[in-house]
Motif scaffolding. Sequence first.
Motif, PDB file in Angstrom:
ATOM      1  N   GLY A 196      50.254  55.297 -35.533  1.00 34.64           N
ATOM      2  CA  GLY A 196      51.582  55.241 -36.094  1.00 34.64           C
ATOM      3  C   GLY A 196      51.859  54.027 -36.935  1.00 34.64           C
ATOM      4  N   GLN A 197      53.145  53.712 -37.016  1.00 38.79           N
ATOM      5  CA  GLN A 197      53.632  52.698 -37.937  1.00 38.79           C
ATOM      6  C   GLN A 197      54.670  51.824 -37.240  1.00 38.79           C
ATOM      7  N   VAL A 198      54.593  50.520 -37.526  1.00 40.50           N
ATOM      8  CA  VAL A 198      55.588  49.562 -37.068  1.00 40.50           C
ATOM      9  C   VAL A 198      56.204  48.922 -38.300  1.00 40.50           C
ATOM     10  N   PHE A 199      57.526  48.953 -38.400  1.00 35.61           N
ATOM     11  CA  PHE A 199      58.255  48.248 -39.457  1.00 35.61           C
ATOM     12  C   PHE A 199      59.099  47.177 -38.795  1.00 35.61           C
ATOM     13  N   ILE A 200      58.997  45.947 -39.304  1.00 30.95           N
ATOM     14  CA  ILE A 200      59.815  44.858 -38.776  1.00 30.95           C
ATOM     15  C   ILE A 200      60.482  44.148 -39.944  1.00 30.95           C
ATOM     16  N   GLU A 201      61.807  44.081 -39.878  1.00 25.07           N
ATOM     17  CA  GLU A 201      62.585  43.423 -40.929  1.00 25.07           C
ATOM     18  C   GLU A 201      62.850  41.973 -40.543  1.00 25.07           C
ATOM     19  N   GLN A 229      60.300  33.054 -42.943  1.00 30.40           N
ATOM     20  CA  GLN A 229      60.401  33.404 -41.530  1.00 30.40           C
ATOM     21  C   GLN A 229      59.171  34.204 -41.086  1.00 30.40           C
ATOM     22  N   LEU A 230      58.728  35.116 -41.912  1.00 28.19           N
ATOM     23  CA  LEU A 230      57.535  35.905 -41.615  1.00 28.19           C
ATOM     24  C   LEU A 230      56.314  35.006 -41.439  1.00 28.19           C
ATOM     25  N   GLN A 272      56.225  31.893 -40.548  1.00 30.16           N
ATOM     26  CA  GLN A 272      56.348  31.145 -39.289  1.00 30.16           C
ATOM     27  C   GLN A 272      55.968  32.026 -38.094  1.00 30.16           C
ATOM     28  N   ILE A 273      56.435  33.263 -38.102  1.00 29.02           N
ATOM     29  CA  ILE A 273      56.144  34.180 -36.997  1.00 29.02           C
ATOM     30  C   ILE A 273      54.651  34.462 -36.923  1.00 29.02           C
ATOM     31  N   THR A 274      54.050  34.792 -38.040  1.00 32.38           N
ATOM     32  CA  THR A 274      52.634  35.172 -38.015  1.00 32.38           C
ATOM     33  C   THR A 274      51.721  33.987 -37.727  1.00 32.38           C
ATOM     34  N   LEU A 275      52.148  32.778 -38.053  1.00 33.02           N
ATOM     35  CA  LEU A 275      51.343  31.603 -37.716  1.00 33.02           C
ATOM     36  C   LEU A 275      51.427  31.292 -36.227  1.00 33.02           C
ATOM     37  N   THR A 312      54.077  46.809 -40.955  1.00 31.98           N
ATOM     38  CA  THR A 312      54.616  46.420 -42.254  1.00 31.98           C
ATOM     39  C   THR A 312      55.810  45.511 -42.022  1.00 31.98           C
ATOM     40  N   TRP A 313      55.740  44.310 -42.585  1.00 35.36           N
ATOM     41  CA  TRP A 313      56.827  43.348 -42.489  1.00 35.36           C
ATOM     42  C   TRP A 313      57.702  43.495 -43.727  1.00 35.36           C
ATOM     43  N   LEU A 314      59.008  43.485 -43.535  1.00 32.06           N
ATOM     44  CA  LEU A 314      59.963  43.685 -44.625  1.00 32.06           C
ATOM     45  C   LEU A 314      60.858  42.455 -44.742  1.00 32.06           C
ATOM     46  N   ALA A 315      60.597  41.628 -45.744  1.00 36.30           N
ATOM     47  CA  ALA A 315      61.391  40.409 -45.953  1.00 36.30           C
ATOM     48  C   ALA A 315      62.578  40.729 -46.861  1.00 36.30           C
TER      49      ALA A 315
END
Length: 165
Positions: free
Chosen positions: A62-67, A73-74, A76-79, A92-95
Amino acid sequence: MSVVLTSPEAAMRASGVTETGGQIATLRGRVLLAAEVSSLDAVRDVIAHIQSVQTRTNRTRGQVFIEVASAEQLEQITLLEPLETPELITVTWLARDVRSGAPGTGESCRAGVALGRAVRAWVSEMTTGDPEIDGDELSAVVFGDSPEIVDLRLDLISTLGLLAA
């Protein structure tokens, strides 16, 4: 089709996930997870549980979308703590800071707008919209409280014949 859940708490209650473990019986086959960044921990919990119950012959996809508010901010989160998923689940990250609001208005992208657009596009591409044809292998979990997210849940319930919990 399965269930559209309304909040991290409702998702955990409805799925049977508790602090001591549990089972997400409704999350099988194809899964769509959509969340505002404030619900990232709940998304992590759902993904961890999906990973724990997969087998070689029964694999969730499936798919995960995170806004998120911004590309910064993205980063910082991924680090700090990358979001890891099973191999058949894409994130999929949505900035919002790199997206616009309503076309032609010049407005900034409000909370929930990018998430709503992405989920609706995925649903239109990945389903027929007919529960009889699509079967009941799709589960959707939508985390967030903005008015756009509430509308998104109602659209999924209407379009896909899902149940609200």
